[in-house]
Design a protein around this motif. Sequence first.
Motif: not given
Length: 98
Positions: A25-47, A64-68
Amino acid sequence: MAIIAVFDVPGMTQAQYEAGTDKLNKGRGLVKASSDWPVPGLIAHIAGPSPTGWHVTDVWDSEESFNRFGETILPILRDLGFADVQPQVFPAFNVVTA
């Protein structure tokens, strides 16, 4: 076709997960939205913690999005000391979001 990517990272701690997401997230802490991901295409993230370390399940709009995304996350995982992480990838049959 949407896919499910499952990461099981033995030995990973919450602090290491947080450090990895901060890099992602380029130093902005935890990712909190799909827009925080470096590539588009994320639907859900659970950790969360697992009995052996840390577990992450992602749903992506396509392999393809996951591979990017892999081009970004795999070097971060290597930097954290987890060079051998190999996600399992499955086709998604049904995806429901809130």
